[in-house]
Design a protein around this motif. Structure first.
Motif, mmCIF file in Angstrom:
data_model
loop_
_atom_site.group_PDB
_atom_site.id
_atom_site.type_symbol
_atom_site.label_atom_id
_atom_site.label_comp_id
_atom_site.label_asym_id
_atom_site.label_seq_id
_atom_site.Cartn_x
_atom_site.Cartn_y
_atom_site.Cartn_z
ATOM 1 N N PRO A 7 0.844 -1.207 0.000
ATOM 2 C CA PRO A 7 0.000 0.000 0.000
ATOM 3 C C PRO A 7 0.874 1.251 0.000
ATOM 4 O O PRO A 7 1.726 1.415 0.880
ATOM 5 N N LYS A 8 0.681 2.113 -0.999
ATOM 6 C CA LYS A 8 1.457 3.365 -1.097
ATOM 7 C C LYS A 8 2.928 3.096 -0.793
ATOM 8 O O LYS A 8 3.476 3.568 0.234
ATOM 9 N N TYR A 84 5.914 -2.738 16.832
ATOM 10 C CA TYR A 84 5.433 -3.461 15.649
ATOM 11 C C TYR A 84 3.912 -3.375 15.547
ATOM 12 O O TYR A 84 3.354 -3.172 14.463
ATOM 13 N N GLY A 85 3.236 -3.557 16.681
ATOM 14 C CA GLY A 85 1.779 -3.558 16.665
ATOM 15 C C GLY A 85 1.208 -2.231 16.207
ATOM 16 O O GLY A 85 0.259 -2.195 15.415
ATOM 17 N N LEU A 86 1.780 -1.135 16.672
ATOM 18 C CA LEU A 86 1.292 0.190 16.279
ATOM 19 C C LEU A 86 1.500 0.436 14.787
ATOM 20 O O LEU A 86 0.595 0.922 14.092
ATOM 21 N N MET A 92 -2.517 -1.503 8.346
ATOM 22 C CA MET A 92 -3.594 -2.428 8.014
ATOM 23 C C MET A 92 -4.926 -1.690 7.943
ATOM 24 O O MET A 92 -5.792 -2.001 7.114
ATOM 25 N N LEU A 93 -5.099 -0.679 8.809
ATOM 26 C CA LEU A 93 -6.350 0.078 8.822
ATOM 27 C C LEU A 93 -6.398 1.139 7.731
ATOM 28 O O LEU A 93 -7.436 1.349 7.100
ATOM 29 N N LEU A 94 -5.260 1.804 7.488
ATOM 30 C CA LEU A 94 -5.250 2.944 6.586
ATOM 31 C C LEU A 94 -4.765 2.611 5.184
ATOM 32 O O LEU A 94 -5.002 3.380 4.251
ATOM 33 N N LYS A 101 -2.448 -7.697 4.094
ATOM 34 C CA LYS A 101 -2.261 -8.759 5.084
ATOM 35 C C LYS A 101 -0.894 -9.410 4.942
ATOM 36 O O LYS A 101 -0.222 -9.722 5.932
ATOM 37 N N TRP A 102 -0.473 -9.607 3.679
ATOM 38 C CA TRP A 102 0.835 -10.213 3.426
ATOM 39 C C TRP A 102 1.940 -9.178 3.398
ATOM 40 O O TRP A 102 2.999 -9.371 4.010
ATOM 41 N N SER A 103 1.720 -8.067 2.688
ATOM 42 C CA SER A 103 2.799 -7.099 2.504
ATOM 43 C C SER A 103 3.150 -6.360 3.790
ATOM 44 O O SER A 103 4.318 -6.067 4.042
#
Length: 422
Positions: A7-8, A84-86, A92-94, A101-103
């Motif tokens: 993504p972007k 990592y989680g943040l 994943m949201l934006l 999910k993979w990238s």
């Protein structure tokens, strides 16, 4: 290549670098000292111990160090999970991308497992010191150690090695699936634009073979690059600390942090030499793909049309193939002379650097093994370009070919070296 999977991509990779830098600086400047207040290790019995009373005996000091190390390690992993989680959660949201999910999550998992593997190597490097010091003690004073002490060291090595092997095997299994998803994303994207790119020479080959080769190279090269960065971050402080044992370099004299200086200096020399010797190789590899594609396409046309693939035409096309290959062979000849000469000379570099300290008896055998291993780890990390140059050359040639697809799809001018196929 990247928009189809990430993504972007420009923003994604830039934000990762910035976030990683913030995370590292935040740890060393602030968060490392807040473990006693923020760590959840107490839930698992890993509590930061109270400060030792003055004059505590050796047993109490050893117990304090073990408890502190365990609590600090847990706090570090907790901090990593939060960072990592943040980052992954935000993208994943934006990100809003089909393959996020993979990238995104997959990239995070690969980086974390690579870092964990490097940490295991750091533990093994510490083991080298204690194990070879134990051997030196046993050889210099017979029966000064017990057989149980000796085997305890071997059992420790086997335990770390078993974990390391398991992590590496599972990581490579996951990376294979990760990269194949990347290839699938590229294939789907290029196939959906087939009418725009079908006129480019070797279009079918680029979608089928080049995406396959791109994926397979990225599987090895990408993980190697991440591993080199992680190894450098982990072992550079180790080598920095071990440099306290080395106060003098031959032919130079006293140099602060001598081992780091030698590893950096030698790696810069190698990278510069290999870049200079191999500067023509990416273009030749790319041209090789072009002349092979032209020759193959004429043969394919000859299967359906009698007036195609005539001997004179084939001789001319194959002559182009032969000429480019011979030029490529010549360039690889002097490139390999420089490459293998440099790598063989590099074997002697740590031995030369340690010469005065060995002669003076300033280090033990265990320290020698620690320094040698840490130096090799740091040197190999600095020499990523040296060790991977031929693979990088191949990747660059594939990148140029796939880039022409994207230029056509985006209605931008083709790269000059590919315009003859438009």
């Amino acid at each position: 290549m990247f928009h189809s999977f990430f993504p972007k991509p420009k923003l994604f990779f830039l934000s990762f670098v910035v976030w990683a830098l913030i995370g590292v600086l935040g740890w060393y400047l602030v968060m490392q000292n807040l473990g006693a207040q923020l760590s959840l290790g107490s839930l698992f019995g890993l509590t930061f111990p109270e400060a030792l009373a003055e004059g505590a005996d050796a047993t109490a000091q050893a117990a304090f160090q073990d408890a502190s190390k365990g609590a600090e390690t847990f706090w570090l992993y907790q901090y990593l999970v939060i960072c990592y989680g943040l980052f992954i959660g935000a993208w994943m949201l934006l990100g809003g991308q089909k393959w996020a999910k993979w990238s995104v999550a997959g990239s995070g998992l690969i980086i974390f497992t690579t870092w964990f593997s490097v940490q295991l190597n750091v533990i093994l490097n510490q083991w080298y010191g204690s194990f070879y010091n134990l051997i030196q003690k046993a050889l210099s004073a017979p029966n000064s150690i017990t057989l149980n002490e000796y085997f305890d060291q071997l059992y420790f090595f086997l335990g770390i090695a078993a974990v390391s092997i398991s992590v590496v095997v599972l990581k490579h299994f996951f990376v294979s699936h990760y990269v194949f998803r990347w290839r699938t994303a590229m294939t789907d994207y290029y196939s959906s634009k087939w009418q725009q790119v079908r006129h480019i020479e070797g279009a079918s080959q680029r979608i089928q073979e080049d995406t396959m080769r791109f994926a397979s190279i990225m599987e090895g090269l990408g993980v190697s690059f991440i591993s080199s960065i992680m190894t450098l971050l982990a072992f550079l402080p180790v080598l920095w600390g071990l440099s306290s044992y080395i106060t003098e370099l031959p032919f130079i004299g006293e140099v602060p942090q001598a081992l780091v200086f030698v590893a950096l200096f030698w790696s810069i020399i190698g990278t510069a030499l290999l870049a200079l010797a191999g500067i023509k190789l990416p273009g030749l590899e790319f041209k090789n793909q072009k002349v092979e594609a032209a020759y193959r396409k004429e043969l394919v046309y000859g299967e359906d049309y009698e007036d195609r693939a005539q001997p004179l035409t084939l001789n001319e096309l194959f002559g182009n193939v032969r000429k480019n290959y011979f030029t490529l062979y010549f360039n690889y000849l002097y490139f390999n002379v420089v490459r293998y000469g440099y790598l063989q000379a590099g074997v002697l570099v740590p031995a030369i650097a340690l010469g005065p300290s060995i002669v003076a008896g300033a280090i033990t055998f265990g320290i020698f093994q620690q320094i040698n291993n840490a130096f090799n780890q740091v040197e190999n990390s600095f020499q990523f370009l040296v060790n991977s140059w031929t693979t990088i050359v191949e990747l660059l040639s594939i990148y140029k070919r796939l880039k022409s697809f994207e230029a056509t799809i985006d209605s931008t001018p083709l790269p000059s070296e590919d315009s003859v196929f438009s």
